[in-house]
Design a protein around this motif. Structure first.
Motif, PDB file in Angstrom:
ATOM      1  N   ASP A 210      -4.725 -18.289   8.147  1.00  0.00           N
ATOM      2  CA  ASP A 210      -5.489 -17.102   7.772  1.00  0.00           C
ATOM      3  C   ASP A 210      -4.673 -15.820   7.834  1.00  0.00           C
ATOM      4  OD1 ASP A 210      -8.033 -16.997   6.701  1.00  0.00           O
ATOM      5  OD2 ASP A 210      -8.811 -15.876   8.419  1.00  0.00           O
ATOM      6  N   ARG A 211      -3.514 -15.865   8.491  1.00  0.00           N
ATOM      7  CA  ARG A 211      -2.726 -14.630   8.565  1.00  0.00           C
ATOM      8  C   ARG A 211      -2.190 -14.218   7.198  1.00  0.00           C
ATOM      9  NH1 ARG A 211       3.327 -15.866  10.545  1.00  0.00           N
ATOM     10  NH2 ARG A 211       3.389 -18.107  10.150  1.00  0.00           N
ATOM     11  N   TYR A 212      -2.216 -15.145   6.234  1.00  0.00           N
ATOM     12  CA  TYR A 212      -1.736 -14.830   4.891  1.00  0.00           C
ATOM     13  C   TYR A 212      -2.866 -14.410   3.944  1.00  0.00           C
ATOM     14  CZ  TYR A 212       2.422 -17.239   6.599  1.00  0.00           C
ATOM     15  OH  TYR A 212       3.513 -17.617   7.341  1.00  0.00           O
ATOM     16  N   ARG A 213      -4.091 -14.338   4.448  1.00  0.00           N
ATOM     17  CA  ARG A 213      -5.225 -13.982   3.589  1.00  0.00           C
ATOM     18  C   ARG A 213      -5.032 -12.569   3.051  1.00  0.00           C
ATOM     19  NH1 ARG A 213      -9.959 -11.324   4.858  1.00  0.00           N
ATOM     20  NH2 ARG A 213      -9.402 -11.382   7.079  1.00  0.00           N
ATOM     21  N   PRO A 214      -5.022 -12.398   1.715  1.00  0.00           N
ATOM     22  CA  PRO A 214      -4.820 -11.048   1.165  1.00  0.00           C
ATOM     23  C   PRO A 214      -5.938 -10.111   1.566  1.00  0.00           C
ATOM     24  CG  PRO A 214      -4.499 -12.712  -0.553  1.00  0.00           C
ATOM     25  CD  PRO A 214      -5.095 -13.427   0.640  1.00  0.00           C
ATOM     26  N   ALA A 215      -5.580  -8.889   1.911  1.00  0.00           N
ATOM     27  CA  ALA A 215      -6.587  -7.882   2.244  1.00  0.00           C
ATOM     28  C   ALA A 215      -7.506  -7.683   1.045  1.00  0.00           C
ATOM     29  CB  ALA A 215      -5.899  -6.562   2.608  1.00  0.00           C
ATOM     30  N   PRO A 216      -8.818  -7.578   1.278  1.00  0.00           N
ATOM     31  CA  PRO A 216      -9.742  -7.364   0.153  1.00  0.00           C
ATOM     32  C   PRO A 216      -9.347  -6.168  -0.716  1.00  0.00           C
ATOM     33  CG  PRO A 216     -10.962  -7.896   2.140  1.00  0.00           C
ATOM     34  CD  PRO A 216      -9.531  -7.734   2.563  1.00  0.00           C
ATOM     35  N   LEU A 217      -8.784  -5.145  -0.110  1.00  0.00           N
ATOM     36  CA  LEU A 217      -8.376  -3.970  -0.893  1.00  0.00           C
ATOM     37  C   LEU A 217      -7.338  -4.348  -1.956  1.00  0.00           C
ATOM     38  CD1 LEU A 217      -8.257  -0.931  -1.472  1.00  0.00           C
ATOM     39  CD2 LEU A 217      -6.584  -0.720   0.399  1.00  0.00           C
ATOM     40  N   LEU A 218      -6.412  -5.223  -1.612  1.00  0.00           N
ATOM     41  CA  LEU A 218      -5.384  -5.631  -2.580  1.00  0.00           C
ATOM     42  C   LEU A 218      -6.011  -6.358  -3.765  1.00  0.00           C
ATOM     43  CD1 LEU A 218      -2.586  -6.879  -0.139  1.00  0.00           C
ATOM     44  CD2 LEU A 218      -2.595  -4.768  -1.485  1.00  0.00           C
ATOM     45  N   ARG A 219      -6.940  -7.255  -3.479  1.00  0.00           N
ATOM     46  CA  ARG A 219      -7.607  -7.982  -4.582  1.00  0.00           C
ATOM     47  C   ARG A 219      -8.386  -7.020  -5.482  1.00  0.00           C
ATOM     48  NH1 ARG A 219      -7.144 -13.262  -4.378  1.00  0.00           N
ATOM     49  NH2 ARG A 219      -6.912 -14.405  -2.422  1.00  0.00           N
ATOM     50  N   LYS A 220      -9.077  -6.066  -4.859  1.00  0.00           N
ATOM     51  CA  LYS A 220      -9.843  -5.100  -5.654  1.00  0.00           C
ATOM     52  C   LYS A 220      -8.915  -4.287  -6.557  1.00  0.00           C
ATOM     53  CE  LYS A 220     -13.704  -4.489  -2.422  1.00  0.00           C
ATOM     54  NZ  LYS A 220     -14.335  -3.573  -1.458  1.00  0.00           N
ATOM     55  N   MET A 221      -7.765  -3.923  -6.038  1.00  0.00           N
ATOM     56  CA  MET A 221      -6.827  -3.134  -6.834  1.00  0.00           C
ATOM     57  C   MET A 221      -6.345  -3.923  -8.049  1.00  0.00           C
ATOM     58  SD  MET A 221      -4.704  -1.252  -3.767  1.00  0.00           S
ATOM     59  CE  MET A 221      -3.647  -0.276  -4.839  1.00  0.00           C
ATOM     60  N   VAL A 222      -6.124  -5.225  -7.874  1.00  0.00           N
ATOM     61  CA  VAL A 222      -5.721  -6.062  -9.009  1.00  0.00           C
ATOM     62  C   VAL A 222      -6.850  -6.132 -10.031  1.00  0.00           C
ATOM     63  CG1 VAL A 222      -5.064  -8.388  -9.732  1.00  0.00           C
ATOM     64  CG2 VAL A 222      -4.057  -7.387  -7.663  1.00  0.00           C
ATOM     65  N   TYR A 223      -8.086  -6.321  -9.558  1.00  0.00           N
ATOM     66  CA  TYR A 223      -9.227  -6.360 -10.477  1.00  0.00           C
ATOM     67  C   TYR A 223      -9.332  -5.066 -11.292  1.00  0.00           C
ATOM     68  CZ  TYR A 223     -10.913 -10.243  -7.535  1.00  0.00           C
ATOM     69  OH  TYR A 223     -11.017 -11.412  -6.836  1.00  0.00           O
ATOM     70  N   ALA A 224      -9.013  -3.946 -10.637  1.00  0.00           N
ATOM     71  CA  ALA A 224      -9.123  -2.639 -11.291  1.00  0.00           C
ATOM     72  C   ALA A 224      -7.936  -2.311 -12.186  1.00  0.00           C
ATOM     73  CB  ALA A 224      -9.282  -1.553 -10.217  1.00  0.00           C
ATOM     74  N   GLY A 225      -6.913  -3.162 -12.129  1.00  0.00           N
ATOM     75  CA  GLY A 225      -5.710  -2.874 -12.910  1.00  0.00           C
ATOM     76  C   GLY A 225      -4.784  -1.874 -12.248  1.00  0.00           C
ATOM     77  N   TRP A 226      -5.043  -1.573 -10.965  1.00  0.00           N
ATOM     78  CA  TRP A 226      -4.188  -0.659 -10.212  1.00  0.00           C
ATOM     79  C   TRP A 226      -3.051  -1.472  -9.596  1.00  0.00           C
ATOM     80  CZ3 TRP A 226      -8.207   2.646  -7.011  1.00  0.00           C
ATOM     81  CH2 TRP A 226      -9.061   3.296  -7.909  1.00  0.00           C
ATOM     82  N   THR A 227      -2.134  -1.911 -10.423  1.00  0.00           N
ATOM     83  CA  THR A 227      -1.116  -2.858  -9.962  1.00  0.00           C
ATOM     84  C   THR A 227       0.212  -2.199  -9.612  1.00  0.00           C
ATOM     85  OG1 THR A 227      -0.607  -3.347 -12.286  1.00  0.00           O
ATOM     86  CG2 THR A 227      -2.108  -4.852 -11.137  1.00  0.00           C
ATOM     87  N   GLY A 228       0.246  -0.886  -9.589  1.00  0.00           N
ATOM     88  CA  GLY A 228       1.459  -0.244  -9.132  1.00  0.00           C
ATOM     89  C   GLY A 228       2.020   0.786 -10.087  1.00  0.00           C
ATOM     90  N   LYS A 229       3.251   1.149  -9.859  1.00  0.00           N
ATOM     91  CA  LYS A 229       3.886   2.234 -10.608  1.00  0.00           C
ATOM     92  C   LYS A 229       3.909   1.956 -12.103  1.00  0.00           C
ATOM     93  CE  LYS A 229       7.936   5.220 -10.628  1.00  0.00           C
ATOM     94  NZ  LYS A 229       9.242   5.519 -10.002  1.00  0.00           N
ATOM     95  N   ALA A 230       4.200   0.717 -12.498  1.00  0.00           N
ATOM     96  CA  ALA A 230       4.285   0.398 -13.927  1.00  0.00           C
ATOM     97  C   ALA A 230       2.949   0.593 -14.627  1.00  0.00           C
ATOM     98  CB  ALA A 230       4.769  -1.043 -14.113  1.00  0.00           C
ATOM     99  N   ALA A 231       1.852   0.449 -13.886  1.00  0.00           N
ATOM    100  CA  ALA A 231       0.517   0.617 -14.460  1.00  0.00           C
ATOM    101  C   ALA A 231       0.039   2.061 -14.374  1.00  0.00           C
ATOM    102  CB  ALA A 231      -0.476  -0.304 -13.748  1.00  0.00           C
ATOM    103  N   GLY A 232       0.804   2.930 -13.697  1.00  0.00           N
ATOM    104  CA  GLY A 232       0.413   4.319 -13.537  1.00  0.00           C
ATOM    105  C   GLY A 232      -0.497   4.565 -12.347  1.00  0.00           C
TER     106      GLY A 232
END
Length: 240
Positions: A210-232
């Protein structure tokens, strides 16, 4: 070495790897045409868990000369698992494409099916000729640097969710406390939030820990398309 390489994948990581190759005079042929004659390697950057990845890789292998290595990203799976899809699994080399242009070191992993292959290590000369120092590590999703970075990002994300500190203060504390070039959240934006989730999900799936379980915030960001600098937009906003 042949100056042609086939690459499969999409998105920012595909663009970065193909740019790394073309900057060094390597031609990247179109894999859709299935003409893989004369290529020095097949580089597989596909991610995710769908069957399309496996199907596409097996189709390409049918058109790939027997001696040509398959370098496959192990940010989300082991090289051993991906090798199990192919008729010649001993040709598979796991590697990390993360920050390929920026890092002089390239981490690679050897699938179990290639343990007794006398020719496997010769495949690594491909990267030596492109100026990379190659380090062989254990065959686990994320290898060493990407895995460690992903865990740091995950913990920093949980800290942000729990209002321990602002994103800026988390990054400042880690930069000043460790002399790292970036704080974990800004670093995640450079690596790609989707890549971070891929690594964590792969480790969680393989180990069940379970220590590798992604934080819910990270999953939400992917769903929103907030994937980092390349996405703006990632943890921070970026000008187009």
């Amino acid at each position: 070495m042949s100056r042609k390489v086939a690459v499969i994948g999409q998105g920012e990581l595909y663009e970065k790897v193909t740019r790394f190759l073309t900057d060094r005079g390597i031609e990247v042929p179109d894999t859709v045409a299935l003409d893989l004659s004369g290529v020095a390697a097949l580089i597989d950057l596909e991610a995710g868990t769908d069957e399309r990845h496996r199907d596409w890789l097996t189709v390409l292998e049918e058109n790939l000369p027997e001696h040509v290595p398959v370098f496959t990203s192990v940010l989300h799976r082991t090289a051993t698992e991906i090798a199990s899809w192919l008729k010649r699994p001993e040709r598979v080399v796991g590697f990390s494409p993360l920050f390929l242009s920026e890092m002089t070191l390239l981490e690679v992993s050897r699938p179990l099916q290639a343990e007794e292959s006398a020719s496997w290590e010769r495949h690594l000369e491909f990267w030596n000729e492109l100026g990379k120092e190659v380090e062989m590590v254990g065959d686990e999703p994320g290898l060493v640097f990407p895995r460690t970075l992903a865990l740091l990002v995950n913990e920093a994300s949980f800290a942000l969710m729990e209002n321990v500190a602002s994103r800026e203060d988390i990054d400042l504390a880690m930069r000043k406390g460790t002399n790292w070039p970036h704080g974990p959240l800004a670093w995640a934006d450079l690596a790609g939030i989707d890549r971070i989730v891929d690594i964590l999900s792969g480790l969680h799936r393989e180990t069940g820990d379970d220590r590798y379980r992604p934080a819910p915030l990270l999953r939400k960001m992917v769903y929103a398309g907030w994937t980092g600098k390349a996405a703006g937009r990632g943890f921070y906003r970026y000008e187009a």
